[in-house]
Write a protein that holds these residues in place. Structure first.
Motif, mmCIF file in Angstrom:
data_model
loop_
_atom_site.group_PDB
_atom_site.id
_atom_site.type_symbol
_atom_site.label_atom_id
_atom_site.label_comp_id
_atom_site.label_asym_id
_atom_site.label_seq_id
_atom_site.Cartn_x
_atom_site.Cartn_y
_atom_site.Cartn_z
ATOM 1 N N PRO A 1 -67.508 -55.900 -75.522
ATOM 2 C CA PRO A 1 -68.410 -57.370 -75.535
ATOM 3 C C PRO A 1 -69.193 -57.490 -74.108
ATOM 4 N N ASP A 2 -68.810 -56.379 -73.078
ATOM 5 C CA ASP A 2 -69.335 -56.741 -71.857
ATOM 6 C C ASP A 2 -70.681 -55.703 -71.726
ATOM 7 N N ILE A 3 -70.859 -54.803 -72.830
ATOM 8 C CA ILE A 3 -71.838 -53.783 -72.828
ATOM 9 C C ILE A 3 -73.229 -54.348 -73.177
ATOM 10 N N LYS A 4 -73.285 -55.534 -73.659
ATOM 11 C CA LYS A 4 -74.385 -56.326 -73.946
ATOM 12 C C LYS A 4 -75.152 -56.703 -72.669
ATOM 13 N N ARG A 5 -74.253 -57.012 -71.518
ATOM 14 C CA ARG A 5 -74.763 -57.382 -70.232
ATOM 15 C C ARG A 5 -75.447 -56.297 -69.536
ATOM 16 N N LEU A 6 -74.649 -55.022 -69.620
ATOM 17 C CA LEU A 6 -74.900 -53.745 -69.029
ATOM 18 C C LEU A 6 -76.425 -53.606 -69.537
ATOM 19 N N LEU A 7 -76.448 -53.378 -70.995
ATOM 20 C CA LEU A 7 -77.830 -53.194 -71.510
ATOM 21 C C LEU A 7 -79.012 -53.970 -70.962
ATOM 22 N N TYR A 8 -78.617 -55.295 -70.931
ATOM 23 C CA TYR A 8 -79.695 -56.077 -70.225
ATOM 24 C C TYR A 8 -79.788 -55.999 -69.193
ATOM 25 N N GLN A 9 -78.942 -55.674 -68.295
ATOM 26 C CA GLN A 9 -79.147 -55.365 -66.743
ATOM 27 C C GLN A 9 -80.104 -53.861 -66.738
ATOM 28 N N LEU A 10 -79.346 -53.050 -67.474
ATOM 29 C CA LEU A 10 -80.221 -51.484 -67.457
ATOM 30 C C LEU A 10 -81.783 -51.717 -67.581
ATOM 31 N N GLU A 11 -82.269 -52.645 -68.658
ATOM 32 C CA GLU A 11 -83.670 -52.785 -68.995
ATOM 33 C C GLU A 11 -84.260 -53.557 -68.099
ATOM 34 N N LYS A 12 -83.663 -54.735 -67.935
ATOM 35 C CA LYS A 12 -84.386 -55.857 -66.863
ATOM 36 C C LYS A 12 -84.424 -55.236 -65.273
ATOM 37 N N SER A 13 -83.236 -54.699 -64.799
ATOM 38 C CA SER A 13 -83.575 -54.549 -63.352
ATOM 39 C C SER A 13 -83.608 -52.905 -63.186
ATOM 40 N N TYR A 14 -83.766 -51.985 -63.944
ATOM 41 C CA TYR A 14 -83.941 -50.701 -63.735
ATOM 42 C C TYR A 14 -84.900 -49.792 -64.697
ATOM 43 N N LEU A 15 -84.594 -49.691 -65.754
ATOM 44 C CA LEU A 15 -85.857 -49.207 -66.579
ATOM 45 C C LEU A 15 -87.097 -49.901 -66.766
ATOM 46 N N GLY A 16 -87.033 -51.124 -66.491
ATOM 47 C CA GLY A 16 -88.100 -52.165 -66.607
ATOM 48 C C GLY A 16 -88.813 -52.567 -65.336
ATOM 49 N N ASP A 17 -88.126 -51.988 -64.253
ATOM 50 C CA ASP A 17 -88.461 -52.676 -62.697
ATOM 51 C C ASP A 17 -90.119 -51.999 -62.547
ATOM 52 N N PRO A 18 -90.848 -52.885 -62.198
ATOM 53 C CA PRO A 18 -92.359 -52.446 -61.991
ATOM 54 C C PRO A 18 -92.543 -51.611 -60.748
ATOM 55 N N VAL A 19 -91.484 -51.598 -59.938
ATOM 56 C CA VAL A 19 -91.739 -50.972 -58.487
ATOM 57 C C VAL A 19 -91.237 -49.456 -58.644
ATOM 58 N N LEU A 20 -90.025 -49.420 -59.270
ATOM 59 C CA LEU A 20 -89.278 -48.124 -59.366
ATOM 60 C C LEU A 20 -88.340 -48.033 -60.437
ATOM 61 N N ASN A 21 -88.180 -47.045 -61.111
ATOM 62 C CA ASN A 21 -87.355 -46.803 -61.858
ATOM 63 C C ASN A 21 -86.280 -45.986 -61.048
ATOM 64 N N PRO A 22 -85.063 -46.423 -60.581
ATOM 65 C CA PRO A 22 -84.256 -45.489 -59.693
ATOM 66 C C PRO A 22 -83.526 -44.412 -60.481
ATOM 67 N N LEU A 23 -83.664 -44.536 -61.990
ATOM 68 C CA LEU A 23 -82.944 -43.595 -62.619
ATOM 69 C C LEU A 23 -83.465 -42.539 -62.880
ATOM 70 N N THR A 24 -84.543 -42.046 -61.975
ATOM 71 C CA THR A 24 -85.228 -40.916 -62.003
ATOM 72 C C THR A 24 -85.115 -39.946 -60.772
ATOM 73 N N PRO A 25 -85.356 -38.661 -60.681
ATOM 74 C CA PRO A 25 -85.011 -37.935 -59.634
ATOM 75 C C PRO A 25 -86.202 -38.209 -58.284
ATOM 76 N N TRP A 26 -85.723 -37.897 -57.190
ATOM 77 C CA TRP A 26 -86.541 -38.188 -56.136
ATOM 78 C C TRP A 26 -87.201 -37.082 -55.475
#
Length: 594
Positions: free
Chosen positions: A331-356
């Motif tokens: 039941p906690d995965i729903k929150r993680l997916l929400y955070q993944l999309e909102k705070s990382y994959l959908g971050d307008p500044v940077l998707n930090p889950l990409t190589p640097w």
């Protein structure tokens, strides 16, 4: 992750009389005006209460400015109250209604997490670095710490605290105060924070002024223990919790660890499937509408009603495939997916889950530990218990000495590197910065301890191809800890790039390493001196630089390194080693390293 202030290397005021020339590059920049900016790592900043919280059944309450992270006394005596002050709301990362905490400020917030006679040394992070700075005469206003709330995602860090606005002002204030640029020293997660800052800065400054601002305000960047592709341990913290060894229950759904997890997750597929997990088969394919391919070998298990084992690569974790596949069972995965999309994959500044890519800075030094047993993969299975204890770790995969081995001792098929990581971050993640080096690299390997140069190995102009590791063909004695330097000062005009690998340097303790502090100090000393004859400091020899580096050689009944140290008793010395002191001043000794 304890982590980081080398900024002693920044100012060198005690040595200005020696370094006061005005030739070459030293004439272009007065290094006595440098400042040092310290960006600490994960869980390496004190958090203090900003609430009044009455704790029932405990003599200890929380009042404004009381230490929360880390006050072990209140943690042990009022754990429920302590958790209220630590935890954040799962979706929007706001504070608990009864208590909120904020990061401490200044150097005191990063030196010791839990000050005290016993707890202080155990929670010490930057204290040794500060002592080095003081010993070499660095002024107090030359060292600036920029703590942050490590529980927050980067976008919320800016939204709630204006952290990156304040960081930009810190660089500009340091420039006005000291008259010169800063040295950035970041450890562990602090490197990811600094990367986000560089991307955020692009949106704040006109493109034509971006590089100009960087050149004016940042002279060098030292990335220590940087998880450039993340760390596998974050998966463990997500599913089964991570307590830092503290006496609290592992609560993955509400753990403050998890708020920053996805900012710190591995995104490289160099090894094998990072996560293998067993799930109940009662729901069949419909439970995994987005997971298109299931191996044929798993189908028989489904038909028989046996658990299915699914495997996921690092990229499938980063893009959310892993979490979507187990969403119906946690039941906690729903929150993680929400955070993944909102705070990382959908971050307008940077998707930090990409190589640097290499930061556009003049001088970049990437420094990390290596050759330690490091986790690179997990096997999970249902525990049969209700949430939040519904997952257990059935096995762990480690990289070590060129092999992949399970916790049970079995070899695991895969593609391990020739070197392993630093006990926390896999080698592939740490060494990603080797891609920042150019096509020709100079490699030097030398003992970490003081040496006369007899065991120094050098290989010049080694060919390097982007995306491929550089493994030097050099000898290694089993009982000797080495430091291997990869250096490039030619591929980018006016820029230097270096990678340092320190054998057996632990991720959390590397910032306390006297070897690292010595090398950073020598590099900056060479950098300021007008008579420096090479692009990087010489590795020909290493001798004592401080009185603490001198010791008594019982085999020869004298102080070791007699050309550097002598026996000189001072009242209060309690053993022979304390009476061994430098023959010459540190300024005189440093002249040997030009």
């Amino acid at each position: 992750m304890p982590y980081k202030p080398f900024l002693c290397f920044s100012v060198l005021l005690a040595l200005l009389a020696v370094a006061g020339g005005d030739s070459g590059e030293a004439a272009e920049l007065d290094y006595s005006k440098l400042s040092g900016i310290i960006i600490p790592g994960f869980a390496s900043t004190q958090l203090r209460a900003w609430s009044i919280l009455d704790c029932p059944y405990s003599p200890l309450d929380f009042n404004p400015l009381d230490l929360v992270w880390l006050d072990t006394t209140k943690l042990l005596s009022a754990v429920n109250c302590w958790l209220k002050c630590m935890l954040l709301e799962p979706y929007n990362q706001t504070d608990h209604p009864d208590c909120k905490s904020r990061p401490d400020s200044g150097l005191s917030g990063i030196t010791e997490l839990d000050p005290g006679y016993i707890t202080g040394p155990l929670s010490s992070i930057w204290k040794e670095w500060i002592k080095w700075c003081i010993e070499f005469g660095i002024e107090a206003n030359a060292i600036i710490a920029v703590p942050y709330d490590w529980r927050l995602s980067p976008s919320i860090l800016e939204e709630r605290d204006l952290y990156f606005h304040k960081l930009k002002l810190t660089f500009e204030t340091a420039y006005k105060l000291r008259g010169g640029p800063s040295l950035v020293f970041a450890h562990s997660l602090g490197n990811n924070v600094f990367r986000y800052f560089l991307e955020w800065l692009k949106l704040e400054i006109a493109p034509k002024h971006y590089n100009q601002w960087l050149d004016q305000h940042i002279h060098a960047y030292f990335a220590v223990g940087a998880p450039l592709l993340g760390a596998t341990e974050t998966i463990e913290a997500t599913l089964s919790g991570f307590t830092f060894g503290l006496p609290v229950s592992e609560v993955p759904g509400n753990s403050s660890v998890n708020v920053q997890l996805l900012f710190f997750v591995i995104v490289d597929d160099a090894f094998f499937q990072i996560v293998n997990i067993e799930i109940p088969s009662s729901r069949g394919f419909d439970a995994y509408p987005t997971f298109s391919e299931i191996p044929e070998t798993n189908l028989s298990g489904m038909e028989c009603g046996l658990p299915i084992q699914l495997s996921f690569s690092a990229r499938e974790i980063a893009d959310g495939s892993f979490f979507k596949a187990i969403e119906d069972y946690d039941p906690d995965i729903k929150r993680l997916l929400y955070q993944l999309e909102k705070s990382y994959l959908g971050d307008p500044v940077l998707n930090p889950l990409t190589p640097w890519d290499r930061p556009p800075l003049k001088n970049v030094f990437c420094i990390y530990g290596s050759n330690s047993k490091t986790k690179v993969g997990y096997y999970f299975a249902p525990s049969g218990k209700p949430y939040p204890d519904n997952w257990i770790i059935t096995d762990v995969v480690y990289e070590y000495e060129g092999t992949l081995v399970s916790r049970s001792g079995n070899l695991v098929e895969g593609n391990p590197g020739a070197i392993s990581g630093d006990e926390t971050v896999p080698y592939n993640s740490l060494s990603w910065c080797k891609n920042w080096l150019g096509p020709k690299v100079n490699i030097t390997r030398a003992p970490q301890s003081e040496h006369d140069g007899s065991d120094v190995q050098i290989d010049l102009n080694v060919e390097h191809h982007y995306g491929e590791d550089i493994v030097p063909n050099m000898t290694r004695f089993p009982r000797v800890k080495y430091i291997t330097y990869y250096e490039d000062s030619e591929s980018l005009p006016g820029k230097r790039t270096a990678v340092w690998e320190l054998d057996k340097a632990n991720h959390r303790n590397i910032v306390r390493s006297s070897v690292l502090m010595r090398e950073l100090w020598l590099e900056m000393w060479r950098d300021i001196h007008p008579d420096a004859r090479s692009e990087f400091v010489t590795k020909a020899k290493r001798g004592p630089l401080r009185n603490e580096d001198c010791y008594w050689d019982y085999g020869k009944a004298r102080c070791a390194w007699p050309e550097y140290c002598e026996y000189r008793y001072v009242f209060g010395d309690v053993h022979l080693g304390q009476s061994c002191r430098l023959r010459y001043t540190s300024a005189d000794l440093l002249l040997h390293y030009l």
